[in-house]
Design an enzyme around this catalytic site. Structure first.
Site, PDB file in Angstrom:
ATOM      1  N   ALA A 200       0.773  -1.247   0.000  1.00 14.27           N
ATOM      2  CA  ALA A 200       0.000   0.000   0.000  1.00 14.27           C
ATOM      3  C   ALA A 200       0.805   1.300   0.000  1.00 14.27           C
ATOM      4  CB  ALA A 200      -0.937   0.006   1.209  1.00 14.27           C
ATOM      5  N   ALA A 201       2.008   1.303   0.575  1.00 11.52           N
ATOM      6  CA  ALA A 201       2.739   2.566   0.718  1.00 11.52           C
ATOM      7  C   ALA A 201       3.062   3.156  -0.652  1.00 11.52           C
ATOM      8  CB  ALA A 201       4.031   2.326   1.503  1.00 11.52           C
ATOM      9  N   PRO A 202       2.997   4.481  -0.814  1.00 11.07           N
ATOM     10  CA  PRO A 202       2.767   5.516   0.208  1.00 11.07           C
ATOM     11  C   PRO A 202       1.302   5.867   0.451  1.00 11.07           C
ATOM     12  CG  PRO A 202       3.345   6.550  -1.857  1.00 11.07           C
ATOM     13  CD  PRO A 202       3.355   5.070  -2.118  1.00 11.07           C
TER      14      PRO A 202
ATOM     15  N   SER B 145      -1.355   6.391  -1.906  1.00  9.25           N
ATOM     16  CA  SER B 145      -2.148   7.139  -2.897  1.00  9.25           C
ATOM     17  C   SER B 145      -3.423   6.372  -3.242  1.00  9.25           C
ATOM     18  CB  SER B 145      -1.348   7.350  -4.176  1.00  9.25           C
ATOM     19  OG  SER B 145      -0.100   7.893  -3.878  1.00  9.25           O
TER      20      SER B 145
ATOM     21  N   ASP C 177      -0.965  -3.633  -6.200  1.00  9.03           N
ATOM     22  CA  ASP C 177      -0.190  -2.684  -7.002  1.00  9.03           C
ATOM     23  C   ASP C 177       1.269  -3.052  -6.713  1.00  9.03           C
ATOM     24  OD1 ASP C 177       0.169  -0.355  -8.646  1.00  9.03           O
ATOM     25  OD2 ASP C 177       0.831   0.689  -6.844  1.00  9.03           O
TER      26      ASP C 177
ATOM     27  N   CYS D 122       3.602  -0.200 -12.551  1.00  5.00           N
ATOM     28  CA  CYS D 122       3.929   0.989 -13.351  1.00  5.00           C
ATOM     29  C   CYS D 122       5.142   0.660 -14.218  1.00  5.00           C
ATOM     30  CB  CYS D 122       4.171   2.204 -12.465  1.00  5.00           C
ATOM     31  SG  CYS D 122       5.460   1.990 -11.248  1.00  5.00           S
TER      32      CYS D 122
END
Lengths: 141, 307
Positions: free
Chosen positions: B113-115, B117, B181, B234
């Site tokens: 999860a970090a950071p 968004s 993610d 990404c």
């Protein structure tokens, strides 16, 4: 956690109703607010649930900037409205001298309709409580 | 910017209009912001937006691309940022939570999860109800995560510091939605951060793919029957994207790759053939390229766990 709801009612006249969808949890002198589902979730290595709404301090309870920025809207007393110049000082972490005849204690700081955070007022001095990590050099109001 | 020759050889084969793509990497991108609907009502949003020259983003009513030159530092020093009314976030990074479609009162896992968004966007979509478990193994990155959760006022988040690979066994079939993610080689962020190229090589890509495969198994196991898993990176490397999805589909018969439609975003189909896999189904994944959308490069797949 009746004591935290009672505190916000007595100090800032925030109605109990405002907190009805949330649960509280006290851990090591910190009071956190969260959803019921978040409170019930359990596993190892939990860093935190919800956000810290207040801390237990020597003389009672101290609300946090994060908590005030969510629930401060509902406050009806112990409020200080800042002008633009004072807002900039507060966000830089500075204390303020204010010619106000009001009782000592924690005050919710507003700029226009926005709850900024908390300050401790005593003898015409407003002691800054904005955490160092949140302080900014405000631009472009 | 000097790209490694191997990078060019790899991607000129799969990225359409490659010359345009290369040009887009040189271009300074305009910032985009997200209004925090947990704290801001419609009237306040209009008030905030008066200060900015912006264009709306079709797929999310609180997302805006700024037209004028602004830098992240100056926005970080505005009152609206201090109050948690806005969040600076790349358009592409907003898409995985939208594709996840979290609902009020659901249980959602954000595995890496970090950071924060995407966690804070999921929280806003869920209107601060239910549960989001925001996990990250990197303790330093958790500081940024907690800071963002505090500033945005997310009351439905539990932050954990576990190896993501453990969730599948700790919480089998527990979550309605899972976002992975995944940590990746970050090729899609080159235009913002040239340093990505310093450690770029195919060994690193393969190392990341191995990590991602372990994480996606854990994510899928932790998902309830009929639940949705969104996998995103990404990066452009097929090994870290379609390769990971192909691995999951081959391992689980009840993993169904679903179509994705993101209004206002030009997407490209997933790659169906690369070293190590060949699978027509992978077309349903989407690739988001910077030269078509003025955003970072992203890969997104949506998987349903069939009962």
């Amino acid at each position: 956690m009746k004591k935290i709801i009672k505190y916000f009612k007595e100090e800032f006249d925030i109605d109990e109703e405002v907190f009805k969808d949330y649960q509280f949890y006290e851990y090591k002198d910190n009071i956190y607010i969260m959803t019921e589902e978040a409170k019930n979730f359990d596993c190892e290595k939990i860093i935190r649930k919800g956000i810290r709404i207040a801390r237990i301090v020597k003389n009672g309870i101290k609300p946090t900037t994060d908590g005030i920025q969510i629930f401060g809207y509902y406050a009806k007393k112990n409020i200080i409205y800042l002008n633009e110049e004072d807002l900039k000082k507060v966000l830089l972490g500075q204390d303020l001298h204010l010619e106000l005849e009001i009782p000592e204690g924690y005050k919710i700081l507003f700029y226009k309709n926005y709850p900024i955070g908390i300050g401790y007022f005593r003898n015409k001095k407003l002691k800054n409580q904005i955490p160092r990590s949140r302080r900014i050099n405000l631009i472009d109001i | 910017m000097k790209l490694p020759e191997k990078f060019i050889l790899r991607y000129e084969k799969i990225i359409p209009e490659f010359t345009l793509f290369l040009k887009s990497l040189e271009k300074k991108r305009k910032l985009s912001i997200r209004i925090n609907s947990l704290k801001v009502n419609k009237r306040m949003m209009e008030e905030i937006l008066k200060k900015y020259d912006y264009e709306s983003i079709t797929f999310y009513p609180y997302a805006f691309r700024l037209k004028s030159e602004r830098d992240e530092f100056s926005i970080g020093n505005t009152l609206e940022h201090f109050l948690g009314y806005i969040y600076v976030q790349d358009i592409a990074s907003m898409i995985p939570p939208i594709v996840l479609e979290p609902k009020k009162y659901e249980k959602v896992l954000d595995l890496t999860a970090a950071p924060g968004s995407k966690t804070t966007l999921i929280s806003a979509i869920m209107e601060n109800t239910g549960l989001i478990v925001a996990n990250d193994i990197n303790i330093d990155r958790l500081k940024a995560l907690t800071g963002n959760i505090d500033r945005m006022g997310c009351l439905n988040v539990v932050i954990t510091n576990l190896h993501g690979e453990r969730f599948g066994n700790l919480f089998p079939e527990y979550f309605d939605k899972v976002l992975l993610d995944a940590p990746c080689s970050s090729e899609g962020t080159i235009s913002k951060n040239y340093e990505v190229l310093n450690h770029w090589n195919e060994l690193y890509i393969n190392k990341m793919a191995k990590i991602q495969k372990n994480l996606i198994i854990s994510a899928f196991k932790s998902l309830k029957k009929d639940g949705i898993l969104v996998y995103s990176t990404c990066t452009f490397a097929p090994e870290e994207n379609e390769g990971v999805i192909d691995f999951l589909l081959r391992r689980y018969d009840n993993a169904l790759l679903e179509e994705i439609n993101i209004p206002g975003i030009k997407t490209c189909e997933g790659i169906t053939e690369w070293e190590g896999f060949k699978n027509e189904e992978l077309k349903r994944c989407v690739r988001i390229y910077p030269h078509y959308n003025e955003c970072e490069g992203f890969f997104i797949a949506r998987i349903r766990k069939l009962p």
